[in-house]
Enzyme design. Structure first.
Site, mmCIF file in Angstrom:
data_model
loop_
_atom_site.group_PDB
_atom_site.id
_atom_site.type_symbol
_atom_site.label_atom_id
_atom_site.label_comp_id
_atom_site.label_asym_id
_atom_site.label_seq_id
_atom_site.Cartn_x
_atom_site.Cartn_y
_atom_site.Cartn_z
ATOM 1 N N LYS A 44 0.850 -1.198 0.000
ATOM 2 C CA LYS A 44 0.000 0.000 0.000
ATOM 3 C C LYS A 44 0.881 1.241 0.000
ATOM 4 O O LYS A 44 1.902 1.297 0.701
ATOM 5 C CB LYS A 44 -0.896 -0.031 1.240
ATOM 6 C CG LYS A 44 -1.978 1.040 1.276
ATOM 7 C CD LYS A 44 -2.883 0.851 2.503
ATOM 8 C CE LYS A 44 -4.012 1.849 2.554
ATOM 9 N NZ LYS A 44 -4.899 1.637 3.713
ATOM 10 N N SER A 100 -9.683 1.170 2.587
ATOM 11 C CA SER A 100 -8.900 2.004 1.713
ATOM 12 C C SER A 100 -7.760 1.256 0.996
ATOM 13 O O SER A 100 -7.213 1.769 0.038
ATOM 14 C CB SER A 100 -8.300 3.163 2.499
ATOM 15 O OG SER A 100 -7.434 2.684 3.499
ATOM 16 N N SER A 126 -9.690 -1.229 6.706
ATOM 17 C CA SER A 126 -9.075 -0.982 5.397
ATOM 18 C C SER A 126 -8.315 -2.153 4.793
ATOM 19 O O SER A 126 -8.014 -2.139 3.611
ATOM 20 C CB SER A 126 -8.138 0.225 5.470
ATOM 21 O OG SER A 126 -8.893 1.370 5.732
#
Ligand SMILES: [Mg+2]
Ligand SMILES: [Zn+2]
Lengths: 486, 99, 492
Positions: A79, A154, A178
């Site tokens: 990420k 996310s 997330s």
């Protein structure tokens, strides 16, 4: 043989037996990423050169038989909120579009030391603020199971890349679901470890007291393997536990007979998609067949989890994002700036998206004179009650079981107009972060051809039981082996 | 307790977080904020008398550093990311309210 | 009838802590010695994304030590907090500080409402107990150099541990504020937590000033005067502000609460309205740092490191050793000096007053001249005691002792050895001295005549000749006696 869809331990065997080299594997993965990713947009940056260099080093280790770990030579994605020295790290924000960190996150170092191969940095909601990956300042990521749907957020890019076979594991970050939510939407296995189990040093903070870095993998076993590598005390993160990391794979394969599952009754009331509910009921029956005891438990303050979560998120984020001011790094807008205040105002105006602006303004509001007690402090007190809920419920059972999300992946654009409605999609995942407990999301079936995620929530620091119980389920089912046709 | 967040309040918090916003944006955020804050007010239902805020509950024991000097990062590397630098310093425009 | 007004003053004192590394990272805290800007920096103290603070253990110890010295309670559970505001010298957009639960609170310090006496008075003015509200730990900001159209930032100072000591508004005169500030500085220096070097900015004052009619106990609107970097600025700014506010009331006006700066050149306080709107600091607990738990055992350990403080030690030196107040204050002005003095005293057989006069006189003069840090002295208190004793028991003359001390400062060493090598043992042998005197009187008939004509002061000059002729070895008392006798003999 489709290599990208193998598990870490399957590839590890191939590498050990020299059936394939890390360079070959990495080249194949990079090629696949360049071919397929334009359809789903999971990567913000693909690190071809670095990946090949790391792969070459991994092959050297494998050839010499030195420093071999289960992750040696394995391609992974990360990420884009975790600092990588020399590789731009954007948080999918315009304000960090060209930011190249001068240092590595602890997790980045640990993975590099373990010989893992970084394929690229993945898309996310800007600074982690979102539940659909639609708040990226760059582009939307699509769900590999249906390109018109969101991958969840996310860590949407990390989940989509994993789902589409553009890496063999990925590293996400979970502030309030997330990792788990996109894992559920994309049919991969993902864990939010206990708060303080994995170092946050070098993770660009959203909510310092919630943020947890966690892996996404093909199955529970791989998840345990990666977590073993990245977990542990860090002298640079004062909130990490100073405790040895257990061997998370140790209990995997042991019988779960007689262990108990708690079903939080507050999670099964209304608003859940029928296909999600039936999948979860089916999973419960699977566990009963394995000899587990299922009983109902209560998390009475569940309805307050969302306001507590968002209030504290807004407050901490408003402070954490203050450093993006256009003076030392990142975007700096200084058009006719007559003083430094102009730089602040213009840079932050142009650099942050609407959701970020909303949240940091609301955070300042919740902390400001006159409102602190009513909002921030109140939320911290109710947070104590949320923790107690989990402590109490988990004192009677080994784990809790719940859906990861009330629905399967929704359509791109479906919820972008109403921020509050978007917040509600996090309803089952947010409470664990204020409470700090670990939670594992597993593929648990399909509803209208879209993946359903199931969540196991464990006691503080008891990731071992999550992996054991998650693995037992994956021995009985093959949902986690289902792949999107992309 | 019903409370609306008017555009002046929006502008005030925007100033606190140093965010340039237009009147139209203030208008838009004002509506959104009011419904979100209204939703948060649900917490008023919870009795938190004698409840310790979670922030005061320590997760870990004291984690302290020994007072030992470690090498610093290179100045070039630090300044490489700075929008403006001069003579080894980070440079910014005048600061309001200073001579 | 117009009331007369009295000031109400509270002080906030910011002092950097003398640690090796910064408060939350391993960068050197010795920014004063850095030859170049931005050379003592890392991701933490420059606020790079993702960097996290870790508390400096030594800084917490020093902070607790100060808290105990100021009679505070140490909070066994204390928390860090974020103070949020934007300024280019604050890299993270917040300062890590302590807010609700500081490391120490509710202490006091006894002061006098007149400045410290310089002479032999024991104390001056009325004694007053100033309550210390709190002592907390925070981090210093970066250094800004303001140019015409820009500002330059050096992060070497960013993150240096800073202690904030906040008093209650208990002072009623500028002199009291001055004495309080002076005593705090002395204590910080004494504890070795701050150099007290005001020119280097390691200690800064902030005065909260209001005035009210004498006899009233109301607290009226106060103003805060920031960044007072010297005692002189503290005194002038407070006095100016008291007068200004008094005039405002006398003219029927109202004082507005505001932050002020001090313009040292014009001698006026100036409003800093630009900073007013940023005053909502939105404090909240620092989520990157768990609360600190300080056990009773730890607090006791710190307490055991607390030295006898300057005030108490001064009084003891006066009462037990019999020093004059001025001498006692001088010796207790530095912890190491006082410790050194006491060690010498313990080893020496000479009276305290003698030891002291050697410490205060020759010893300090060499120390200052050679610019040696007292901590780097190459000779022990024992050696120094031995030297003083040799003067007392007349083994060597005072002049010789000075030469020996000079040698000890230069090359260290054992005074007895030096005396032997330099052949400095004092001679009381009258024949030897007599011989020298006779020769001198013979060589200087003009001076002898002057003496006989009544100019007695010429003896001093003649004594000097004797000392020179005997190379300092003649016992001055013996020599003087013989000299006078020889001169008187010539009168007949
Ligand atoms: Mg302060
Ligand atoms: Zn540093």
């Amino acid at each position: 043989m489709q290599l990208p869809n193998l598990t870490i331990r399957e590839i590890h065997q191939l590498l050990l037996t020299k059936k394939i080299s890390s360079v070959e594997l990495t080249q194949a993965t990079l090629q696949r990423a360049h071919e397929i990713d334009p359809k789903i947009n999971s990567y913000v940056t693909i690190t071809d050169d670095l990946a090949l260099e790391q792969a070459r080093q991994a092959d050297e280790c494998l050839a010499k038989g030195e420093n071999i770990t289960p992750l040696t030579g394995i391609p992974f994605a990360m990420k884009d909120c975790i600092s990588t020295r020399g590789v731009r790290t954007t948080c999918s924000s315009k304000i960090l579009k060209d930011y190249v960190p001068q240092y590595n996150a602890t997790v980045t170092n640990k993975l590099a030391d373990a010989g893992a191969v970084l394929i690229g940095k993945t898309n996310m909601d800007e600074f982690g603020m979102g539940s659909s990956c639609e708040n990226s300042a760059f582009f939307n990521t699509c769900n590999p199971w249906d390109l018109t749907c969101v991958p969840g957020g996310s860590s949407g890019g990390a989940a989509a890349a994993m789902s589409a076979g553009l890496c063999n594991f990925s590293i996400g970050e979970d502030t309030g679901g997330s990792v788990r939510m996109p894992a559920g939407f994309c049919n991969v296995t993902g864990i939010k470890p206990t708060y303080g189990r994995v170092s946050r040093y070098g993770l660009i903070a959203l909510v310092s007291s919630f943020d947890c870095i966690g892996p996404m993998t093909r199955d529970a076993y791989d998840c345990a393997t990666v977590l073993e590598t990245i977990a542990g005390h860090d002298q640079y993160d004062s909130t990490t536990f100073n405790l040895p990391v257990p061997r998370y794979t140790k209990n995997i394969g042991k019988s779960v007979k007689g262990m108990t599952i708690g079903i939080p009754k507050e999670y099964f009331v209304s608003g859940m998609e029928a296909g999600v509910e039936s999948s979860i009921q089916e999973a419960i029956r699977t566990y009963e067949k394995l000899g587990m005891v299922v009983r109902e438990v209560s998390l009475p303050n569940t309805k307050y989890a969302l306001p507590v979560y968002y209030l504290l998120l807004f407050a901490e984020a408003s402070s954490n994002l203050a450093r993006f001011d256009g003076t030392r790094f990142g975007l700096s807008v200084a058009d006719n700036a007559k003083d430094v205040l102009d730089i602040y105002l213009q840079t932050r105006r142009e650099g942050f998206g609407d959701e970020v602006k909303r949240r940091i303004m609301l955070g300042a509001y919740a902390l400001s004179a006159g409102y602190y007690d009513a909002y921030y402090l109140k939320a911290q007190k109710v947070r104590t009650l949320l923790r107690r809920d989990f402590e109490l419920a988990l004192s009677a059972v080994d784990i809790l079981l719940a859906p990861t999300c009330p629905t399967t992946a929704f359509k791109l654009g479906e919820k972008t107009s109403d921020p509050l409605e978007m917040y509600l999609s996090d309803i089952y995942v947010v409470a664990t972060n204020p409470a700090g407990v670990p939670a594992l999301s597993l593929p648990a079936g399909f509803s209208n051809n879209m993946p359903v995620g199931m969540q196991l929530i464990g006691k503080h620091l008891d990731e071992q039981s999550l992996f054991q119980i998650g693995h037992a389920y994956q021995q009985e089912t093959d949902w986690h082996k289902k792949l999107p046709s992309i | 307790m019903t409370q609306t967040i008017d555009t002046n309040t929006v502008k005030h918090v925007a100033t606190l977080v140093r965010l340039g916003i237009t009147d139209e944006e203030a208008q838009k955020f004002s509506g959104q904020f009011s419904s979100i804050i209204e939703y948060f007010n649900m917490l008023n239902e919870v009795d938190t008398e004698n409840i310790v805020p979670a922030s005061d509950i320590a997760n870990a024991e004291n984690i302290l550093r020994e007072d030992v000097v470690k090498p610093s990062m290179s100045r070039e590397e630090f300044l490489r990311n700075a929008p403006q630098a001069e003579g080894g310093y980070v440079k910014v425009p005048t600061i309001l309210g200073e001579e | 009838m117009q009331p007369t007004y009295e000031p109400v003053i509270g002080l906030e004192i910011h002092g950097e802590l003398l640690t090796k590394s910064k408060m939350f990272c391993g960068c050197s805290a010795d920014y004063g010695s850095a030859p170049e800007p931005n050379t003592l920096i890392c991701p933490v103290c420059t606020g790079l994304p993702g960097a996290m603070p870790v508390v400096n253990k030594r800084a917490t110890e020093l902070a607790a030590l100060v808290g105990l010295a100021l009679n505070c309670t140490i909070n066994p559970h204390n928390t860090f907090a974020r103070k949020n505001y934007f300024y280019p010298d604050l890299p993270k957009g917040y300062q890590i500080s302590q807010y609700e639960l500081p490391i120490a609170e509710k202490g006091w310090l006894d002061i006098n409402d007149s400045p410290l006496p310089r002479g032999d008075e024991l104390s001056a003015g009325r004694q007053l107990r100033v309550r210390v509200r709190r002592v907390h730990i925070e981090e210093d900001t970066a250094k800004l150099a303001h140019e015409k159209k820009s500002a330059l930032i050096d992060f070497n100072r960013a993150g240096v541990p800073l202690l904030e000591i906040v008093s209650e508004p208990d002072m009623r005169t500028v002199d009291a504020a001055l004495d309080y500030a002076t005593k705090i500085r002395a204590i910080l220096r004494y504890l070795g937590v701050n150099s007290g070097d005001m020119e280097k900015g390691v200690l800064r004052f902030e005065a909260n000033v209001s005035v009210r009619p004498v006899g009233s106990d109301e607290l009226r609107t106060r103003t805060e005067i920031k960044n007072l970097n010297s005692f002189r600025a503290l005194v002038r700014a407070s006095a100016y502000e008291i007068e200004r506010q008094t005039k405002v009331y006398e003219n029927g006006g109202q004082v507005i609460q505001e932050t002020l700066g001090w313009d040292d050149v014009r001698g006026v306080t100036v409003s800093q309205r630009g900073k007013e709107d940023a005053h909502d600091y939105r404090y909240f607990p620092e989520p990157d740092l768990p609360p600190l738990h300080l056990s009773d055992a730890w607090i006791d350990l710190i307490r055991s490191r607390l030295p006898e403080l300057p005030e108490a030690r001064t009084n003891r030196f006066i009462a037990e050793i019999g020093l004059s107040p001025a001498d006692a204050r001088f010796l207790t002005s530095e912890l190491f000096l006082a410790d050194y003095f006491e060690s010498v005293l313990a080893k020496a057989k000479s009276p305290a007053k003698t030891v002291h006069s050697w410490m205060a006189g020759e010893f300090m003069r060499y120390l200052n001249d050679s610019a040696i840090d007292i901590k780097d002295l190459t000779f022990s208190p024992e050696s120094f005691a031995q030297l003083v004793d040799m003067v007392t028991d007349k083994t060597i003359s005072g002049n010789s002792a000075k030469a020996v001390l000079n040698e000890m400062f230069k090359n260290g060493g054992d005074p007895a050895q030096i005396v032997k090598e330099k052949n400095l043992v004092q001679v009381s042998d009258t024949a030897f001295i007599q011989e020298a005197i006779e020769k001198i009187l013979g060589d200087n008939p003009r001076e002898v005549a002057q003496f006989l004509a009544g100019k007695e002061t010429i003896i001093q000059w003649l004594m000097g000749q004797v000392a020179r002729a005997t190379r300092g070895k003649a016992d001055p008392n013996v020599a003087k006696e013989l000299l006078v006798k020889a001169l008187e003999a010539r009168r007949k």
